[in-house]
Scaffold this motif. Sequence first.
Motif, PDB file in Angstrom:
ATOM      1  N   ASN A   1       0.790  -1.226   0.000  1.00  0.00           N
ATOM      2  CA  ASN A   1       0.000   0.000   0.000  1.00  0.00           C
ATOM      3  C   ASN A   1       0.826   1.281   0.000  1.00  0.00           C
ATOM      4  OD1 ASN A   1      -3.144  -0.473   0.440  1.00  0.00           O
ATOM      5  ND2 ASN A   1      -2.047  -2.104   1.529  1.00  0.00           N
ATOM      6  N   ILE A   2       2.136   1.167   0.127  1.00  0.00           N
ATOM      7  CA  ILE A   2       2.979   2.355   0.155  1.00  0.00           C
ATOM      8  C   ILE A   2       4.112   2.225  -0.862  1.00  0.00           C
ATOM      9  CG2 ILE A   2       2.494   2.776   2.599  1.00  0.00           C
ATOM     10  CD1 ILE A   2       5.326   1.689   3.207  1.00  0.00           C
ATOM     11  N   LYS A   3       4.771   3.348  -1.117  1.00  0.00           N
ATOM     12  CA  LYS A   3       6.002   3.350  -1.901  1.00  0.00           C
ATOM     13  C   LYS A   3       7.161   3.474  -0.919  1.00  0.00           C
ATOM     14  CE  LYS A   3       3.954   5.517  -6.009  1.00  0.00           C
ATOM     15  NZ  LYS A   3       3.993   6.680  -6.938  1.00  0.00           N
ATOM     16  N   TYR A   4       8.200   2.686  -1.130  1.00  0.00           N
ATOM     17  CA  TYR A   4       9.321   2.674  -0.194  1.00  0.00           C
ATOM     18  C   TYR A   4      10.595   2.268  -0.925  1.00  0.00           C
ATOM     19  CZ  TYR A   4       9.023  -2.409  -0.325  1.00  0.00           C
ATOM     20  OH  TYR A   4       9.025  -3.710  -0.757  1.00  0.00           O
ATOM     21  N   SER A   5      11.727   2.578  -0.314  1.00  0.00           N
ATOM     22  CA  SER A   5      13.020   2.190  -0.886  1.00  0.00           C
ATOM     23  C   SER A   5      13.608   0.978  -0.186  1.00  0.00           C
ATOM     24  CB  SER A   5      14.009   3.362  -0.805  1.00  0.00           C
ATOM     25  OG  SER A   5      13.552   4.462  -1.552  1.00  0.00           O
ATOM     26  N   LYS A   6      13.501   0.942   1.153  1.00  0.00           N
ATOM     27  CA  LYS A   6      14.073  -0.148   1.934  1.00  0.00           C
ATOM     28  C   LYS A   6      13.184  -0.453   3.126  1.00  0.00           C
ATOM     29  CE  LYS A   6      17.540  -2.994   2.980  1.00  0.00           C
ATOM     30  NZ  LYS A   6      18.030  -4.061   2.077  1.00  0.00           N
ATOM     31  N   CYS A   7      12.997  -1.733   3.404  1.00  0.00           N
ATOM     32  CA  CYS A   7      12.202  -2.151   4.559  1.00  0.00           C
ATOM     33  C   CYS A   7      13.013  -3.110   5.421  1.00  0.00           C
ATOM     34  CB  CYS A   7      10.912  -2.835   4.106  1.00  0.00           C
ATOM     35  SG  CYS A   7       9.919  -3.521   5.466  1.00  0.00           S
ATOM     36  N   PHE A   8      12.910  -2.933   6.733  1.00  0.00           N
ATOM     37  CA  PHE A   8      13.499  -3.862   7.691  1.00  0.00           C
ATOM     38  C   PHE A   8      12.359  -4.557   8.434  1.00  0.00           C
ATOM     39  CE2 PHE A   8      16.779  -0.853   6.827  1.00  0.00           C
ATOM     40  CZ  PHE A   8      17.972  -1.542   6.944  1.00  0.00           C
ATOM     41  N   ALA A   9      12.343  -5.874   8.400  1.00  0.00           N
ATOM     42  CA  ALA A   9      11.333  -6.677   9.090  1.00  0.00           C
ATOM     43  C   ALA A   9      11.997  -7.333  10.295  1.00  0.00           C
ATOM     44  CB  ALA A   9      10.751  -7.726   8.152  1.00  0.00           C
ATOM     45  N   ILE A  10      11.489  -7.038  11.494  1.00  0.00           N
ATOM     46  CA  ILE A  10      12.147  -7.455  12.732  1.00  0.00           C
ATOM     47  C   ILE A  10      11.193  -8.296  13.569  1.00  0.00           C
ATOM     48  CG2 ILE A  10      13.281  -6.645  14.853  1.00  0.00           C
ATOM     49  CD1 ILE A  10      12.825  -4.071  12.215  1.00  0.00           C
ATOM     50  N   ASP A  11      11.695  -9.433  14.068  1.00  0.00           N
ATOM     51  CA  ASP A  11      10.912 -10.263  14.988  1.00  0.00           C
ATOM     52  C   ASP A  11      11.859 -11.131  15.802  1.00  0.00           C
ATOM     53  OD1 ASP A  11       7.697 -10.939  15.067  1.00  0.00           O
ATOM     54  OD2 ASP A  11       8.923 -12.557  15.883  1.00  0.00           O
ATOM     55  N   PHE A  12      11.406 -11.559  16.991  1.00  0.00           N
ATOM     56  CA  PHE A  12      12.274 -12.392  17.836  1.00  0.00           C
ATOM     57  C   PHE A  12      11.938 -13.876  17.730  1.00  0.00           C
ATOM     58  CE2 PHE A  12      10.121 -12.886  22.265  1.00  0.00           C
ATOM     59  CZ  PHE A  12       8.908 -13.129  21.678  1.00  0.00           C
ATOM     60  N   SER A  13      10.927 -14.212  16.942  1.00  0.00           N
ATOM     61  CA  SER A  13      10.594 -15.619  16.691  1.00  0.00           C
ATOM     62  C   SER A  13      11.324 -16.081  15.445  1.00  0.00           C
ATOM     63  CB  SER A  13       9.076 -15.778  16.505  1.00  0.00           C
ATOM     64  OG  SER A  13       8.775 -17.044  15.940  1.00  0.00           O
ATOM     65  N   GLU A  14      12.301 -16.937  15.629  1.00  0.00           N
ATOM     66  CA  GLU A  14      13.127 -17.350  14.496  1.00  0.00           C
ATOM     67  C   GLU A  14      12.339 -18.109  13.428  1.00  0.00           C
ATOM     68  OE1 GLU A  14      13.627 -20.499  17.734  1.00  0.00           O
ATOM     69  OE2 GLU A  14      13.503 -18.318  17.593  1.00  0.00           O
ATOM     70  N   LYS A  15      11.344 -18.882  13.855  1.00  0.00           N
ATOM     71  CA  LYS A  15      10.559 -19.649  12.886  1.00  0.00           C
ATOM     72  C   LYS A  15       9.626 -18.750  12.082  1.00  0.00           C
ATOM     73  CE  LYS A  15      10.692 -24.139  15.209  1.00  0.00           C
ATOM     74  NZ  LYS A  15       9.894 -25.271  15.754  1.00  0.00           N
ATOM     75  N   LEU A  16       8.967 -17.813  12.759  1.00  0.00           N
ATOM     76  CA  LEU A  16       8.075 -16.904  12.041  1.00  0.00           C
ATOM     77  C   LEU A  16       8.873 -16.006  11.099  1.00  0.00           C
ATOM     78  CD1 LEU A  16       5.356 -15.774  14.623  1.00  0.00           C
ATOM     79  CD2 LEU A  16       5.512 -17.866  13.267  1.00  0.00           C
ATOM     80  N   LEU A  17      10.041 -15.558  11.549  1.00  0.00           N
ATOM     81  CA  LEU A  17      10.856 -14.678  10.708  1.00  0.00           C
ATOM     82  C   LEU A  17      11.360 -15.415   9.468  1.00  0.00           C
ATOM     83  CD1 LEU A  17      11.921 -11.738  10.719  1.00  0.00           C
ATOM     84  CD2 LEU A  17      14.086 -12.667  11.562  1.00  0.00           C
ATOM     85  N   ALA A  18      11.760 -16.673   9.626  1.00  0.00           N
ATOM     86  CA  ALA A  18      12.207 -17.460   8.476  1.00  0.00           C
ATOM     87  C   ALA A  18      11.062 -17.647   7.484  1.00  0.00           C
ATOM     88  CB  ALA A  18      12.738 -18.814   8.945  1.00  0.00           C
ATOM     89  N   PHE A  19       9.860 -17.839   8.007  1.00  0.00           N
ATOM     90  CA  PHE A  19       8.684 -17.973   7.149  1.00  0.00           C
ATOM     91  C   PHE A  19       8.424 -16.671   6.402  1.00  0.00           C
ATOM     92  CE2 PHE A  19       4.157 -18.098   6.182  1.00  0.00           C
ATOM     93  CZ  PHE A  19       3.978 -19.393   5.727  1.00  0.00           C
ATOM     94  N   ALA A  20       8.564 -15.545   7.111  1.00  0.00           N
ATOM     95  CA  ALA A  20       8.370 -14.242   6.483  1.00  0.00           C
ATOM     96  C   ALA A  20       9.383 -14.018   5.374  1.00  0.00           C
ATOM     97  CB  ALA A  20       8.483 -13.140   7.537  1.00  0.00           C
ATOM     98  N   LYS A  21      10.606 -14.419   5.619  1.00  0.00           N
ATOM     99  CA  LYS A  21      11.660 -14.236   4.616  1.00  0.00           C
ATOM    100  C   LYS A  21      11.375 -15.035   3.356  1.00  0.00           C
ATOM    101  CE  LYS A  21      16.682 -14.316   4.037  1.00  0.00           C
ATOM    102  NZ  LYS A  21      17.985 -14.584   4.686  1.00  0.00           N
ATOM    103  N   ALA A  22      10.874 -16.256   3.523  1.00  0.00           N
ATOM    104  CA  ALA A  22      10.535 -17.084   2.364  1.00  0.00           C
ATOM    105  C   ALA A  22       9.345 -16.508   1.611  1.00  0.00           C
ATOM    106  CB  ALA A  22      10.239 -18.510   2.821  1.00  0.00           C
ATOM    107  N   LYS A  23       8.415 -15.931   2.348  1.00  0.00           N
ATOM    108  CA  LYS A  23       7.208 -15.393   1.737  1.00  0.00           C
ATOM    109  C   LYS A  23       7.453 -14.053   1.063  1.00  0.00           C
ATOM    110  CE  LYS A  23       3.867 -14.278   4.607  1.00  0.00           C
ATOM    111  NZ  LYS A  23       2.702 -14.432   5.514  1.00  0.00           N
ATOM    112  N   LEU A  24       8.369 -13.266   1.619  1.00  0.00           N
ATOM    113  CA  LEU A  24       8.597 -11.903   1.130  1.00  0.00           C
ATOM    114  C   LEU A  24      10.020 -11.726   0.627  1.00  0.00           C
ATOM    115  CD1 LEU A  24       6.940 -10.047   4.146  1.00  0.00           C
ATOM    116  CD2 LEU A  24       5.903 -10.444   1.918  1.00  0.00           C
ATOM    117  N   ASP A  25      10.521 -12.706  -0.055  1.00  0.00           N
ATOM    118  CA  ASP A  25      11.911 -12.681  -0.514  1.00  0.00           C
ATOM    119  C   ASP A  25      12.100 -11.615  -1.596  1.00  0.00           C
ATOM    120  OD1 ASP A  25      14.520 -13.227  -0.856  1.00  0.00           O
ATOM    121  OD2 ASP A  25      14.254 -15.099  -1.950  1.00  0.00           O
ATOM    122  N   LYS A  26      12.473 -10.409  -1.154  1.00  0.00           N
ATOM    123  CA  LYS A  26      12.721  -9.303  -2.067  1.00  0.00           C
ATOM    124  C   LYS A  26      14.041  -8.638  -1.709  1.00  0.00           C
ATOM    125  CE  LYS A  26       7.776  -8.234  -2.587  1.00  0.00           C
ATOM    126  NZ  LYS A  26       6.723  -7.196  -2.428  1.00  0.00           N
TER     127      LYS A  26
END
Length: 248
Positions: A65-90
């Motif tokens: 929904n926005i225009k952006y140059s760089k995004c940082f996605a931060i979480d302390f759950s290693e499994k959820l973060l790995a899932f996010a990385k696979a889903k949003l691999d950009k």
Amino acid sequence: MNNELKSRIRKNFNNSLNTYDSSCFIQDMISSECIKKLLEYNHTFDTVGDFACGTGQSTSILLNNIKYSKCFAIDFSEKLLAFAKAKLDKNNIAFILSDIDESIFKNSFFDLIFCNMGLQWCPNLSHTLKLLNYYTKRNGLLLFSIPSKNNFPELKNYYKNSMYTHENIVYKLLVSRFKIKYYNTLSYTKIFKNTYEAIKSIKLTGANSLSNNVQSPAGLSKSYCNNFFHNPIKPSLTYNIKIYVAQK
């Protein structure tokens, strides 16, 4: 918040890996409402941070929904973060495994910090907000949602975590040198066929850690779930969620 509770919270979110995305309808709805409000202020941001990003659901909704140059996605759950990385691999998304309560960045470079339903897990919200202020550029925005003090009124207090009041959040934002631009409360009530299904809906998103260390029997029996409710005959859960837009 002690290390034992932090570990329990992380474990519960890790355990929700296979059920979170299909069960987080409230989180998605709140995230969409947050972003709708955000777009009234700005559509374009250079650097964006999504704190407590989980499986990347909120990140995906935000970035679509926005225009952006760089995004940082931060979480302390290693499994959820790995899932996010696979889903949003950009190429323009960086994934960071870290606790939001810890110092992560050394520069103030975010134009937008976004946190959907994550700050309620912070034991010292003042400390966390000061960190977020430090990370934010001058005139940058902080947008977050958080369950309010009267969240889940159907549940007995013993079986739910204490939440911050609106007055307390406002005070902490001001002390952290944020200017409040907007706030509102969103309410949604979902009716369930029994108390077991109601409690299960919380557990499937990993949000079932209690600071008072309430222990439930293995398997979370249907009869035990009746204890959670003031009126187990008509089980429902009312989500009362506050949204805040603040500026540095």
